[in-house]
Design a protein around this motif. Sequence first.
Motif: not given
Length: 154
Positions: A4-30
Motif C-alpha cells: 500500500v502506497i500513500m501520499r502524505h496529507g495536505e501540508a502547509e505551503t510555507f515552512a523553513n524548509s520543505d522537510a518541515e512543512r506540517a499537515l493542515t487540519s484538513f490533511g489530518r482528517s483526510a
Amino acid sequence: MKIVIMRHGEAETFANSDAERALTSFGRSASRDVAQRCRQQGMSQFDKVLVSPYLRAQQTWQELEDIFDAKDVVECEDITPYGDSATVADYLQALIELEKPESVLLVSHLPLVGYLTADLVVDIVPPMFPTSGMICIDYDVQNQRGEVLWNLKP
C-alpha cells in the motif's frame, strides 16, 4: 502480498524548509478518512511500515497509527519526494525476500509515489496521487510485478 502506497496529507505551503512543512487540519482528517476506508477494504494490519522522515509524512503516520496495527515502523530516508523509485523498488524486493511480510505500507510524497507505483505495476502510467491518496497493489514477489487492487482518494 500487498503493498500500500500513500501520499502524505495536505501540508502547509510555507515552512523553513520543505522537510518541515506540517499537515493542515484538513490533511489530518483526510488521512484518517482514507485510512478508515482502507480498513473497510480489508487492510487493517501491516507487517512493515516505511515512513519518510519529512514532517508531513511523519504526521500523516501519526494520524494512522491508531487505525492500523503495525508490527514494525521504520523511518526511511529513501522515500522523500525526490527519492529514486527504482532504488526503492529494489529495496522493497530485498525486504520482501528477506523478511517475507504479507503487507507493507509506505507513507511518502509526489513524485516518488507515482513513479514507484509504475515500477511495481507493469504497463501503468505513473498515477497522480492527491494528498492522502492511497493505492493497494497485489504484488507477485516471484515475478516481481503487481496489479492495482484499489485506489482511494479523499
